[in-house]
Design a protein around this motif. Structure first.
Motif, PDB file in Angstrom:
ATOM      1  N   GLY A 101       0.811  -1.205   0.000  1.00 56.95           N
ATOM      2  CA  GLY A 101       0.000   0.000   0.000  1.00 56.95           C
ATOM      3  C   GLY A 101       0.844   1.255   0.000  1.00 56.95           C
ATOM      4  N   MET A 113      -4.442   9.447   4.051  1.00 62.61           N
ATOM      5  CA  MET A 113      -5.066   8.140   3.921  1.00 62.61           C
ATOM      6  C   MET A 113      -3.959   7.076   3.994  1.00 62.61           C
ATOM      7  SD  MET A 113      -7.621   6.514   1.021  1.00 62.61           S
ATOM      8  CE  MET A 113      -8.927   7.724   1.188  1.00 62.61           C
ATOM      9  N   VAL A 124      -3.099   3.347   3.443  1.00 62.06           N
ATOM     10  CA  VAL A 124      -3.676   2.266   2.645  1.00 62.06           C
ATOM     11  C   VAL A 124      -2.771   1.048   2.709  1.00 62.06           C
ATOM     12  CG1 VAL A 124      -4.334   1.550   0.312  1.00 62.06           C
ATOM     13  CG2 VAL A 124      -4.815   3.889   1.074  1.00 62.06           C
ATOM     14  N   SER A 125      -3.356  -0.104   3.026  1.00 59.44           N
ATOM     15  CA  SER A 125      -2.581  -1.343   3.010  1.00 59.44           C
ATOM     16  C   SER A 125      -3.529  -2.540   2.923  1.00 59.44           C
ATOM     17  CB  SER A 125      -1.719  -1.457   4.272  1.00 59.44           C
ATOM     18  OG  SER A 125      -0.959  -2.653   4.223  1.00 59.44           O
ATOM     19  N   GLU A 135      -7.340  -2.155   2.713  1.00 58.21           N
ATOM     20  CA  GLU A 135      -8.041  -1.353   3.707  1.00 58.21           C
ATOM     21  C   GLU A 135      -7.403   0.022   3.835  1.00 58.21           C
ATOM     22  OE1 GLU A 135      -9.671  -5.001   6.510  1.00 58.21           O
ATOM     23  OE2 GLU A 135      -8.418  -3.449   7.418  1.00 58.21           O
ATOM     24  N   ALA A 136      -8.209   0.950   4.392  1.00 61.26           N
ATOM     25  CA  ALA A 136      -7.709   2.317   4.518  1.00 61.26           C
ATOM     26  C   ALA A 136      -8.162   2.936   5.829  1.00 61.26           C
ATOM     27  CB  ALA A 136      -8.200   3.156   3.344  1.00 61.26           C
ATOM     28  N   TYR A 158     -12.379  11.636  -0.274  1.00 62.31           N
ATOM     29  CA  TYR A 158     -11.754  10.422   0.271  1.00 62.31           C
ATOM     30  C   TYR A 158     -12.488   9.165  -0.210  1.00 62.31           C
ATOM     31  CZ  TYR A 158     -10.137  14.107   3.382  1.00 62.31           C
ATOM     32  OH  TYR A 158      -9.632  15.274   3.865  1.00 62.31           O
ATOM     33  N   ALA A 170     -10.691   6.292  -2.364  1.00 64.09           N
ATOM     34  CA  ALA A 170     -10.670   4.888  -1.903  1.00 64.09           C
ATOM     35  C   ALA A 170     -11.272   3.975  -2.962  1.00 64.09           C
ATOM     36  CB  ALA A 170     -11.427   4.777  -0.583  1.00 64.09           C
ATOM     37  N   LEU A 214      -8.865   3.347  -5.734  1.00 62.52           N
ATOM     38  CA  LEU A 214      -7.824   2.395  -5.348  1.00 62.52           C
ATOM     39  C   LEU A 214      -8.403   1.010  -5.084  1.00 62.52           C
ATOM     40  CD1 LEU A 214      -5.694   4.449  -2.767  1.00 62.52           C
ATOM     41  CD2 LEU A 214      -5.184   4.058  -5.173  1.00 62.52           C
ATOM     42  N   VAL A 268     -10.123   0.178  -2.295  1.00 67.03           N
ATOM     43  CA  VAL A 268      -9.905  -0.162  -0.878  1.00 67.03           C
ATOM     44  C   VAL A 268     -11.107   0.294  -0.040  1.00 67.03           C
ATOM     45  CG1 VAL A 268      -7.406  -0.024  -1.124  1.00 67.03           C
ATOM     46  CG2 VAL A 268      -8.674   2.005  -0.373  1.00 67.03           C
ATOM     47  N   ILE A 316     -12.566   1.970   3.460  1.00 65.96           N
ATOM     48  CA  ILE A 316     -12.203   2.810   4.616  1.00 65.96           C
ATOM     49  C   ILE A 316     -12.740   2.155   5.887  1.00 65.96           C
ATOM     50  CG2 ILE A 316     -12.489   5.081   5.701  1.00 65.96           C
ATOM     51  CD1 ILE A 316     -12.735   6.243   2.821  1.00 65.96           C
ATOM     52  N   GLY A 350      -5.469  -3.465   7.137  1.00 66.42           N
ATOM     53  CA  GLY A 350      -5.214  -4.484   6.131  1.00 66.42           C
ATOM     54  C   GLY A 350      -4.749  -5.798   6.751  1.00 66.42           C
TER      55      GLY A 350
END
Lengths: 379, 195
Positions: A121, A137, A139-140, A143-144, A156, A160, A163, A165, A167, A220
């Motif tokens: 991420g 943010m 991110v990994s 998940e965020a 946001y 997300a 990407l 992902v 939140i 994540g």
């Protein structure tokens, strides 16, 4: 005659600032408003002539403007800038733009930049150029977590989604006084948990997850953690985050070019000591390799060539004037005397962030107008 | 409250966005006589700061604004050329301080405010009688020629003219208050909420 006035969006203007492309701005708002708050950048030159001085003709402005290169006309909401821009084009200027949505939209624009890598991420910084606010943010692994979110939460959500992902968490480093937090709203919209330091939440009217010292929030499937580090001073509850042992999110305690002010919740004297302990003892015990990511910047030149506001903690101990006030009384004076003006409507903003008042969208926008002024060296 | 604010002309800028309220105000004020008051009704919140700044530059007098729901009612008085170079001819004058002192001592003196009704409505000396200069000939019956009368306006020019006229019409105990409301620091009243 066919005129050639074009709209420039806030996003396009952001690229001029970040990429340092030359732009000449004619700001047609009132002189006092311009004096208080305007678009600035290394490659930006600007002049101010109120639009009502240009109603009979724009000769005065044309004399002061360069004959080639892009010219951007700016006003509060757009109407007057279109009016003036059209006259400039008729007067023969070739590349004339008006700022779409005016300073109103500019003050809300968030420009996402990558602040650094994370396993599976990345960490993104959202630069609110018009106000000097920074949000993040993390991110990994699909998940965020969003930290210090602005109230324009759609940005946001869209990011997300792009990407791919989800939140899972929103966090506020402290109860903000310069902008209305989007953390709670974003959490409600996405089903995420909203975290707030309990010492800043004494008067809030909603439920929240308590952000205590030492709390670890996993993001994540991988082992990315957000570690909470209690760091009082700007507010009594102010909390810093250490993301994956690489990044130090300092909120409004430590900025790249300055340090936080302790007076916005009315307790400058009481909190000056906390602020000093956090900066001179708490942060001293951390790795100098940590990348500091603050919640604000004061001057546009704090942005690096990628538009990012960041610095190594070790470099700040060397260069930041707020970390060189060795004498305790000197420090106390610096953080309690001759402070900049308060941010616009900061009391109402705090009340809103506590859930105690519920201004309309339009009122919220009005409350946030102007610079953030959260650092002791802001003007 | 609005019933008490009188304007010579009303300009409708409701629903208009910047720059139109100022564009229209400029055009309309040209049609007014010197000293007349224009009411500008607008819904654009930015019109308040813009109108104040514009009036200052154009030399007109921004009188005040009242808010009724979504509508802002701005009052602007057209600057008169006579006011630009104030000329005081009536010999009997009094300072703001003298008047404030007489009022504070409870002396039996009357204050006559000869500014426009809208100016009076926003702020006037406590207990002052309002008769705009242009209505003095028809409205002076309300005054007693024997009473001790302090005449006041914004800067002393209109009150100077009023004093001369009153002296010609049998008023013997009249004084022109200088510099007038522009520097008045004594007790005031307002007909407008929030002012």
């Amino acid at each position: 005659m066919m005129t050639t006035v074009k709209a420039m969006t806030s996003g396009e203007l952001a690229r001029y600032l970040i990429d340092r492309k030359p732009l000449y701005i004619l700001d047609v708002r009132n002189e006092d408003v311009y004096g208080d708050w305007r678009i600035e950048g290394q490659s930006i030159e600007s002049i101010n002539i109120p639009y009502f001085d240009l109603l009979d003709g724009v000769e005065e402005a044309v004399k002061q403007l360069p004959s080639d290169g892009p010219i951007l006309v700016v006003c509060a909401k757009e109407g007057s800038s279109v009016f003036v821009a059209e006259q400039l084009a008729e007067a023969g200027l070739r590349e004339v733009y008006y700022l779409q949505g005016g300073m109103k939209e500019w003050s809300e624009h968030l420009e996402p930049v990558k602040a650094g890598d994370l396993p599976d991420g990345a960490l993104y910084q959202f630069v609110r150029l018009g106000k000097g606010c920074l949000s993040y943010m993390v991110v990994s692994g699909g998940e965020a977590a969003v930290i210090d979110a602005m109230r324009t939460t759609g940005v946001y959500e869209a990011f997300a989604e792009k990407l791919g992902v989800t939140i899972k968490h929103t966090l506020d480093t402290h109860l903000h006084a310069d902008h209305i937090s989007g953390g709670r709203k974003l959490a409600e919209l996405t089903g995420a948990a909203y975290w707030l330091p309990p010492k800043d939440a004494g008067e809030v009217t909603f439920s929240y997850a308590k952000l205590e010292d030492g709390e670890r929030i996993a993001i994540g499937a991988t082992e990315i953690g957000i570690g909470a580090l209690y760091s009082p001073g700007h507010t009594i509850g102010s909390t810093s985050f250490i993301v994956n042992g690489q990044y130090l999110l300092t909120g409004d305690i430590l900025f790249v070019a300055s340090i936080g002010r302790p007076d916005l919740a009315g307790q400058a004297e009481d909190w000056a000591g906390d602020l000093r302990r956090t900066l001179y003892e708490g942060y001293r015990g951390l790795s100098e390799e940590l990348i500091v990511l603050p919640a604000h910047f004061g001057q546009i030149d704090e942005l690096d060539e990628n538009g990012r506001v960041a610095a190594k903690l070790g470099d700040l101990f060397r260069d930041n004037p707020g970390l060189h006030l060795e004498d305790e009384s000197e420090f106390r004076r610096a953080v309690t005397e001759n402070l900049p003006q308060h941010p616009n409507a900061y009391q109402q903003i705090r009340q809103t962030n506590m859930g105690r008042i519920h201004p309309t969208e339009e009122e919220q926008r009005e409350m946030e107008i102007g610079p953030n002024r959260c650092a002791i060296h802001d003007q | 409250m609005n019933g008490k604010i009188q304007a010579d002309m009303t300009l409708d800028c409701i629903g208009l966005a910047c720059p139109m309220p100022i564009v229209k105000t400029r055009k309309t004020i040209d049609q007014l006589a010197d000293g007349a008051v224009l009411e500008v009704q607008a819904t654009d919140k930015g019109s308040l700061a813009d109108l104040q700044a514009w009036a200052r530059k154009a030399g007109h007098q921004y009188v005040g604004t009242i808010t009724e729901g979504e509508v802002l009612k701005h009052y602007v008085r057209k600057a008169s050329t006579a006011e630009a170079k104030p000329e005081i001819r009536y010999p009997h004058t009094a300072s703001n301080e003298e008047l404030a002192q007489r009022l504070a001592s409870g002396d039996d003196v009357k204050v006559l405010d000869v500014r426009e009704a809208a100016e009076y409505a926003f702020r006037h000396v406590k207990g002052a009688i309002s008769i705009p200069l242009g209505q003095l000939a028809s409205g002076y019956d309300a005054l007693s020629p024997d009473s001790e009368l302090y005449v006041i306006c914004r800067t002393g020019t209109r009150s100077d003219m009023a004093c001369q006229w009153l002296a010609e019409h049998g008023f013997s105990r009249v004084k022109n208050v200088l510099p007038g409301m522009t520097a008045w620091t004594g007790e005031t009243q307002s007909e407008v909420e929030g002012n």
